[in-house]
Motif scaffolding. Structure first.
Motif, PDB file in Angstrom:
ATOM      1  N   ALA A  69       0.829  -1.206   0.000  1.00 27.63           N
ATOM      2  CA  ALA A  69       0.000   0.000   0.000  1.00 27.63           C
ATOM      3  C   ALA A  69       0.865   1.259   0.000  1.00 27.63           C
ATOM      4  O   ALA A  69       0.557   2.235  -0.697  1.00 27.63           O
ATOM      5  CB  ALA A  69      -0.925  -0.008   1.208  1.00 27.63           C
ATOM      6  N   ALA A  70       1.939   1.254   0.754  1.00 27.89           N
ATOM      7  CA  ALA A  70       2.825   2.424   0.806  1.00 27.89           C
ATOM      8  C   ALA A  70       3.506   2.646  -0.536  1.00 27.89           C
ATOM      9  O   ALA A  70       3.614   3.792  -1.006  1.00 27.89           O
ATOM     10  CB  ALA A  70       3.861   2.241   1.907  1.00 27.89           C
ATOM     11  N   SER A  71       3.944   1.583  -1.186  1.00 32.88           N
ATOM     12  CA  SER A  71       4.593   1.756  -2.480  1.00 32.88           C
ATOM     13  C   SER A  71       3.595   2.208  -3.543  1.00 32.88           C
ATOM     14  O   SER A  71       3.924   3.024  -4.402  1.00 32.88           O
ATOM     15  CB  SER A  71       5.286   0.470  -2.917  1.00 32.88           C
ATOM     16  N   SER A  72       2.364   1.725  -3.474  1.00 38.96           N
ATOM     17  CA  SER A  72       1.337   2.182  -4.413  1.00 38.96           C
ATOM     18  C   SER A  72       1.024   3.659  -4.209  1.00 38.96           C
ATOM     19  O   SER A  72       0.893   4.416  -5.170  1.00 38.96           O
ATOM     20  CB  SER A  72       0.063   1.362  -4.241  1.00 38.96           C
ATOM     21  N   ALA A  73       0.910   4.078  -2.971  1.00 38.21           N
ATOM     22  CA  ALA A  73       0.638   5.486  -2.686  1.00 38.21           C
ATOM     23  C   ALA A  73       1.790   6.365  -3.147  1.00 38.21           C
ATOM     24  O   ALA A  73       1.575   7.445  -3.713  1.00 38.21           O
ATOM     25  CB  ALA A  73       0.378   5.671  -1.191  1.00 38.21           C
ATOM     26  N   ALA A  74       3.011   5.920  -2.926  1.00 33.69           N
ATOM     27  CA  ALA A  74       4.168   6.702  -3.365  1.00 33.69           C
ATOM     28  C   ALA A  74       4.206   6.810  -4.885  1.00 33.69           C
ATOM     29  O   ALA A  74       4.503   7.881  -5.432  1.00 33.69           O
ATOM     30  CB  ALA A  74       5.451   6.064  -2.843  1.00 33.69           C
ATOM     31  N   THR A  75       3.878   5.731  -5.572  1.00 31.28           N
ATOM     32  CA  THR A  75       3.855   5.758  -7.035  1.00 31.28           C
ATOM     33  C   THR A  75       2.820   6.743  -7.547  1.00 31.28           C
ATOM     34  O   THR A  75       3.082   7.525  -8.458  1.00 31.28           O
ATOM     35  CB  THR A  75       3.564   4.343  -7.580  1.00 31.28           C
ATOM     36  N   VAL A  76       1.633   6.719  -6.969  1.00 27.85           N
ATOM     37  CA  VAL A  76       0.577   7.640  -7.398  1.00 27.85           C
ATOM     38  C   VAL A  76       0.975   9.079  -7.142  1.00 27.85           C
ATOM     39  O   VAL A  76       0.775   9.958  -7.989  1.00 27.85           O
ATOM     40  CB  VAL A  76      -0.751   7.292  -6.679  1.00 27.85           C
TER      41      VAL A  76
END
Length: 66
Positions: free
Chosen positions: A15-22
């Motif tokens: 979830a953290a990596s997805s949020a950072a990507t967005v």
């Protein structure tokens, strides 16, 4: 470590990596083109403009040769 802790940590990391990507993608997408006018002209010359293609006339569309 128990299985539940490992699963919860991996879900949290995903979830953290997805949020950072967005956030990174939205930050970079400012809407303005970073190309100069000369670069845009060269790009349009190479790739063609964004105009719609002319209609196919006289049945010249791609057909199989059998």
């Amino acid at each position: 470590m128990s299985r539940a802790v490992i699963i919860s940590l991996s879900v949290l990391a995903a979830a953290a990596s997805s949020a950072a990507t967005v956030l990174i993608i939205n930050f970079r997408d400012t809407g303005k083109s970073s190309l100069t006018e000369e670069q845009q002209a060269a790009r349009e010359k190479f790739f063609g403009s964004g105009k719609e293609l002319p209609p196919i006339k006289d049945g010249q569309e791609m057909r199989p040769r059998w």
